[in-house]
Scaffold this motif. Structure first.
Motif, PDB file in Angstrom:
ATOM      1  N   LEU A   1       0.832  -1.204   0.000  1.00 27.79           N
ATOM      2  CA  LEU A   1       0.000   0.000   0.000  1.00 27.79           C
ATOM      3  C   LEU A   1       0.865   1.251   0.000  1.00 27.79           C
ATOM      4  N   LEU A   2       1.948   1.233   0.757  1.00 21.70           N
ATOM      5  CA  LEU A   2       2.842   2.377   0.826  1.00 21.70           C
ATOM      6  C   LEU A   2       3.524   2.617  -0.517  1.00 21.70           C
ATOM      7  N   THR A   3       3.930   1.551  -1.196  1.00 22.73           N
ATOM      8  CA  THR A   3       4.594   1.729  -2.491  1.00 22.73           C
ATOM      9  C   THR A   3       3.623   2.254  -3.547  1.00 22.73           C
ATOM     10  N   GLN A   4       2.342   1.991  -3.396  1.00 20.74           N
ATOM     11  CA  GLN A   4       1.367   2.545  -4.321  1.00 20.74           C
ATOM     12  C   GLN A   4       1.149   4.034  -4.074  1.00 20.74           C
ATOM     13  N   LEU A   5       1.280   4.471  -2.829  1.00 27.08           N
ATOM     14  CA  LEU A   5       1.069   5.868  -2.502  1.00 27.08           C
ATOM     15  C   LEU A   5       2.269   6.741  -2.867  1.00 27.08           C
ATOM     16  N   ILE A   6       3.469   6.174  -2.765  1.00 28.87           N
ATOM     17  CA  ILE A   6       4.682   6.927  -3.065  1.00 28.87           C
ATOM     18  C   ILE A   6       5.186   6.461  -4.428  1.00 28.87           C
ATOM     19  N   LYS A   7       5.027   7.321  -5.410  1.00 29.73           N
ATOM     20  CA  LYS A   7       5.398   6.987  -6.774  1.00 29.73           C
ATOM     21  C   LYS A   7       6.807   7.521  -7.017  1.00 29.73           C
ATOM     22  N   SER A   8       7.736   6.649  -7.366  1.00 29.17           N
ATOM     23  CA  SER A   8       9.113   7.080  -7.548  1.00 29.17           C
ATOM     24  C   SER A   8       9.445   7.368  -9.007  1.00 29.17           C
ATOM     25  N   THR A   9       8.742   6.774  -9.934  1.00 27.54           N
ATOM     26  CA  THR A   9       9.005   6.990 -11.357  1.00 27.54           C
ATOM     27  C   THR A   9       7.727   6.783 -12.159  1.00 27.54           C
ATOM     28  N   THR A  10       7.667   7.438 -13.311  1.00 32.84           N
ATOM     29  CA  THR A  10       6.532   7.224 -14.216  1.00 32.84           C
ATOM     30  C   THR A  10       6.797   6.049 -15.132  1.00 32.84           C
ATOM     31  N   GLY A  11       8.075   5.685 -15.248  1.00 27.13           N
ATOM     32  CA  GLY A  11       8.440   4.619 -16.169  1.00 27.13           C
ATOM     33  C   GLY A  11       8.521   5.113 -17.607  1.00 27.13           C
ATOM     34  N   ILE A  12       8.401   6.417 -17.802  1.00 24.67           N
ATOM     35  CA  ILE A  12       8.462   7.020 -19.134  1.00 24.67           C
ATOM     36  C   ILE A  12       9.667   7.954 -19.156  1.00 24.67           C
ATOM     37  N   THR A  13      10.564   7.722 -20.090  1.00 29.27           N
ATOM     38  CA  THR A  13      11.777   8.532 -20.187  1.00 29.27           C
ATOM     39  C   THR A  13      11.423   9.997 -20.394  1.00 29.27           C
ATOM     40  N   GLY A  14      11.981  10.849 -19.558  1.00 28.99           N
ATOM     41  CA  GLY A  14      11.773  12.286 -19.682  1.00 28.99           C
ATOM     42  C   GLY A  14      10.538  12.812 -18.974  1.00 28.99           C
ATOM     43  N   LEU A  15       9.701  11.940 -18.453  1.00 32.06           N
ATOM     44  CA  LEU A  15       8.495  12.372 -17.746  1.00 32.06           C
ATOM     45  C   LEU A  15       8.674  12.087 -16.258  1.00 32.06           C
ATOM     46  N   LEU A  16       8.948  13.137 -15.507  1.00 32.03           N
ATOM     47  CA  LEU A  16       9.204  12.997 -14.081  1.00 32.03           C
ATOM     48  C   LEU A  16       7.908  12.912 -13.289  1.00 32.03           C
ATOM     49  N   VAL A  17       8.000  12.339 -12.117  1.00 35.56           N
ATOM     50  CA  VAL A  17       6.862  12.270 -11.202  1.00 35.56           C
ATOM     51  C   VAL A  17       6.582  13.675 -10.690  1.00 35.56           C
ATOM     52  N   HIS A  18       5.335  14.096 -10.773  1.00 34.18           N
ATOM     53  CA  HIS A  18       4.953  15.419 -10.265  1.00 34.18           C
ATOM     54  C   HIS A  18       4.584  15.265  -8.797  1.00 34.18           C
ATOM     55  N   PRO A  19       5.110  16.135  -7.928  1.00 36.06           N
ATOM     56  CA  PRO A  19       4.848  15.979  -6.497  1.00 36.06           C
ATOM     57  C   PRO A  19       3.388  16.208  -6.111  1.00 36.06           C
ATOM     58  N   ASN A  20       2.670  17.068  -6.810  1.00 36.79           N
ATOM     59  CA  ASN A  20       1.277  17.354  -6.481  1.00 36.79           C
ATOM     60  C   ASN A  20       0.529  17.700  -7.772  1.00 36.79           C
ATOM     61  N   PRO A  21       0.183  16.696  -8.587  1.00 38.61           N
ATOM     62  CA  PRO A  21      -0.324  16.965  -9.925  1.00 38.61           C
ATOM     63  C   PRO A  21      -1.755  17.487  -9.999  1.00 38.61           C
ATOM     64  N   LEU A  22      -2.620  17.124  -9.082  1.00 42.75           N
ATOM     65  CA  LEU A  22      -4.029  17.524  -9.206  1.00 42.75           C
ATOM     66  C   LEU A  22      -4.229  19.039  -9.162  1.00 42.75           C
ATOM     67  N   PRO A  23      -3.619  19.773  -8.205  1.00 43.58           N
ATOM     68  CA  PRO A  23      -3.774  21.229  -8.246  1.00 43.58           C
ATOM     69  C   PRO A  23      -3.192  21.852  -9.522  1.00 43.58           C
ATOM     70  N   SER A  24      -2.071  21.301  -9.990  1.00 46.22           N
ATOM     71  CA  SER A  24      -1.476  21.811 -11.231  1.00 46.22           C
ATOM     72  C   SER A  24      -2.387  21.553 -12.420  1.00 46.22           C
ATOM     73  N   LEU A  25      -3.012  20.388 -12.434  1.00 44.10           N
ATOM     74  CA  LEU A  25      -3.932  20.042 -13.514  1.00 44.10           C
ATOM     75  C   LEU A  25      -5.151  20.954 -13.499  1.00 44.10           C
ATOM     76  N   LEU A  26      -5.688  21.197 -12.303  1.00 53.09           N
ATOM     77  CA  LEU A  26      -6.825  22.124 -12.177  1.00 53.09           C
ATOM     78  C   LEU A  26      -6.458  23.519 -12.686  1.00 53.09           C
TER      79      LEU A  26
END
Length: 131
Positions: A8-33
């Protein structure tokens, strides 16, 4: 109990997107809004009869409503948007915002400066309406 909570903890903390050049966003929902709202603000400056405004405004508004109504967090938003990971959705939203700004500059709804040649849309010897 530690073993049960570790997945459960590993699902909540995302370390990589698995896509080259696309970094994990620390707080994407407010940015998306914010990005969707900014896009809608730019689209409102385009003429209401512009086809691009009508289609982009409808799509962006739908996506904004999905993000605003998402109580299940990022995974639920990802599933409802159907664009892949939340970072990919943010990337798409930023591209749409940039395109909306370009459309404002390009003004594709205005008439052409020069009339097109009569055979402009004939390809490989076919006339319009022939198959």
């Amino acid at each position: 109990m530690l073993r049960a909570s570790r997945p459960l903890l590993t699902q909540l903390i995302k370390s990589t997107t698995g896509i080259t050049g696309l970094l994990v966003h620390p707080n994407p929902l407010p940015s998306l809004l914010q990005t969707y709202q900014s896009t809608l603000d730019v689209l409102k400056t385009l003429p209401s009869h512009a086809a691009y405004r009508q289609s982009a405004e409808t799509l962006t508004q739908r996506k904004l409503e999905i993000v605003q109504g998402a109580l299940g967090g990022g995974m639920k938003v990802e599933e409802m948007l159907g664009e892949g990971q939340i970072e990919q959705s943010l990337d798409i939203a930023e591209d749409e915002l940039a395109l909306a700004g370009n459309m404002l500059e390009w003004k594709p709804w205005e008439p052409l400066v020069e009339k097109p040649m009569l055979d402009q849309w004939e390809y490989f010897g076919q006339r319009p309406g022939q198959q």
